[in-house]
Design an enzyme around this catalytic site. Structure first.
Site, PDB file in Angstrom:
ATOM      1  N   LYS A  54       6.356  12.779  -0.756  1.00 45.03           N
ATOM      2  CA  LYS A  54       6.085  13.409   0.348  1.00 45.03           C
ATOM      3  C   LYS A  54       6.907  15.120   0.134  1.00 45.03           C
ATOM      4  O   LYS A  54       5.481  15.536  -0.118  1.00 45.03           O
ATOM      5  CB  LYS A  54       7.721  12.854   0.939  1.00 45.03           C
ATOM      6  CG  LYS A  54       6.677  11.441   2.235  1.00 45.03           C
ATOM      7  CD  LYS A  54       7.567  10.509   2.625  1.00 45.03           C
ATOM      8  CE  LYS A  54       7.496   9.168   3.398  1.00 45.03           C
ATOM      9  NZ  LYS A  54       8.685   8.216   3.833  1.00 45.03           N
ATOM     10  N   GLN A  98      14.502   9.126   5.339  1.00 46.61           N
ATOM     11  CA  GLN A  98      13.811   7.884   4.856  1.00 46.61           C
ATOM     12  C   GLN A  98      15.024   6.731   5.410  1.00 46.61           C
ATOM     13  O   GLN A  98      15.892   6.379   5.438  1.00 46.61           O
ATOM     14  CB  GLN A  98      13.830   7.949   3.160  1.00 46.61           C
ATOM     15  CG  GLN A  98      13.198   7.035   2.523  1.00 46.61           C
ATOM     16  CD  GLN A  98      11.015   7.099   3.455  1.00 46.61           C
ATOM     17  OE1 GLN A  98      10.923   8.521   2.975  1.00 46.61           O
ATOM     18  NE2 GLN A  98      10.269   5.909   3.010  1.00 46.61           N
ATOM     19  N   ASP A 121       8.423  12.453  12.111  1.00 44.50           N
ATOM     20  CA  ASP A 121       8.749  10.418  11.831  1.00 44.50           C
ATOM     21  C   ASP A 121       8.028  10.388  13.076  1.00 44.50           C
ATOM     22  O   ASP A 121       7.599   8.735  12.992  1.00 44.50           O
ATOM     23  CB  ASP A 121       9.605  10.139  11.438  1.00 44.50           C
ATOM     24  CG  ASP A 121       9.718   9.391  10.197  1.00 44.50           C
ATOM     25  OD1 ASP A 121       9.031   9.104   9.737  1.00 44.50           O
ATOM     26  OD2 ASP A 121      11.281   8.773   9.447  1.00 44.50           O
TER      27      ASP A 121
HETATM   28  N1  GUN Z   1      10.008   3.840   5.290  1.00 46.05           N
HETATM   29  C1  GUN Z   1       8.785   3.700   4.912  1.00 46.05           C
HETATM   30  N2  GUN Z   1       7.789   4.151   5.680  1.00 46.05           N
HETATM   31  C2  GUN Z   1       8.827   4.953   6.338  1.00 46.05           C
HETATM   32  C3  GUN Z   1       8.021   6.073   7.391  1.00 46.05           C
HETATM   33  O1  GUN Z   1       6.661   5.889   7.480  1.00 46.05           O
HETATM   34  N3  GUN Z   1       9.103   6.892   7.933  1.00 46.05           N
HETATM   35  C4  GUN Z   1      10.335   6.696   7.922  1.00 46.05           C
HETATM   36  N4  GUN Z   1      11.552   7.778   8.272  1.00 46.05           N
HETATM   37  N5  GUN Z   1      10.668   5.915   6.479  1.00 46.05           N
HETATM   38  C5  GUN Z   1      10.168   5.445   5.951  1.00 46.05           C
END
Ligand code: GUN
Length: 297
Positions: A54, A98, A121
């Site tokens: 990311k 995350q 998110d």
């Molecule tokens: N863990 C797995 N997918 C995601 C996501 O789309 N956002 C976040 N914050 N954590 C994740």
């Protein structure tokens, strides 16, 4: 006839190029690039890898991007304090914490603390509520990546019966809500299946578009799929593979080789939904930055 392969990596690349232009235009107007901060608590290997992807992707589109890595034992109050400081930082337009978080941290407290305007998110209750009311603003990245991938591959969900397998807050529930929205990318008839569903194959057979988001390898087998349907695999599962240097390989929730013989179109893993998730995060970050700049004028 083997299925058309929906190339998520190529579609994501197209979106990243669009976002790169928008990021440059934003920087010219705002005098600073869009800023993204990813908060990672602990060292879950899959999360470390996702977060690296990311922040790297954000840098590649000229964003100001950084990861704040915290040890697993970090108290919840310390994470909340960091989020408050990011909320107040004018150089930061998007914040992503995350998931999953260590057990001693209440995920709800953390997601509630992120400013709804910086919630790239799409998991803050305000943004979830707006989606449910049919007023979408910042949408969760994986489900919006699924919708975007359907649209850009010529598989618009309008009028189709979409069967979503999985009811998570990250994917299944928001995806169902997005597909129900009026207008382009929505207007689908949606069925959501989950661990309490009796006779899952009965439902999967009804799907024009089948979305596998259960988080378990090989959950969707060829005998569960209607001939010619579109199969979207959201799963990313690590399975042991001694032939790989890493000792594992990634597979989705779909028994890919067999299902590809039945489906009309299918997404691969890796190279399907995964890159789309990152592309949508970048898109959300530019959008959040533009809204924040607009509200300051
Ligand atoms: N863990 C797995 N997918 C995601 C996501 O789309 N956002 C976040 N914050 N954590 C994740």
């Amino acid at each position: 006839m083997p299925a058309q392969i929906i190339d998520g990596a190529a579609i994501a690349e197209q979106i990243r190029q669009e976002v790169a232009q928008q990021a440059i235009a934003f920087a010219e107007r705002a005098g600073m690039p869009p800023g993204l901060r990813v908060v990672l608590v602990g060292d879950n290997p899959a999360s470390v890898s996702y977060v690296r992807g990311k922040t790297r992707a954000a840098e590649e589109v000229s964003m100001n991007s950084d990861t704040i890595r915290l040890p697993t034992i970090t108290p919840e109050e310390d994470v909340l304090e960091i989020i408050q400081s990011l909320n107040a930082d004018r150089n930061v337009h998007g914040i992503l914490v995350q998931l999953p978080l260590p057990e001693h941290i209440d995920e709800r407290h953390i997601l509630n603390a992120v400013s709804a305007d910086k919630d790239v998110d799409g998991l803050h209750p305000l943004n979830v509520g707006k989606l449910m009311r049919g007023e979408p603003y910042l949408l969760p990245c994986t489900p919006s990546g699924v919708v975007e991938m359907l649209l850009r591959s010529g598989q618009a969900p309008e009028g189709k019966h979409v069967v979503v397998c999985g009811r998570s807050n990250l994917v299944g529930k928001p995806l169902a809500a997005m597909l129900l929205l009026r207008g382009h990318g929505g207007n689908a008839t949606v069925t959501v299946c989950h661990t309490g569903t009796k006779d899952l194959p009965y439902f999967t057979h009804q799907a024009d578009i089948l979305v596998a988001a259960m988080g378990r390898a090989n959950s969707i087998t060829a005998d569960m799929v209607k001939a010619g349907s579109v199969v979207i695999d959201v799963g990313i599962n690590r399975v042991d593979d001694v032939s790989r240097k890493s000792g594992y390989r990634l597979v989705g929730d779909v028994d890919y080789d067999a299902v590809a013989e039945v489906a009309g179109a299918i997404t691969p893993v890796p190279g399907g939904v995964g890159p789309m998730t990152i592309a949508m995060l970048l898109q959300n970050t530019v959008k959040a930055a533009e809204v924040q700049l607009g509200s300051k004028d």
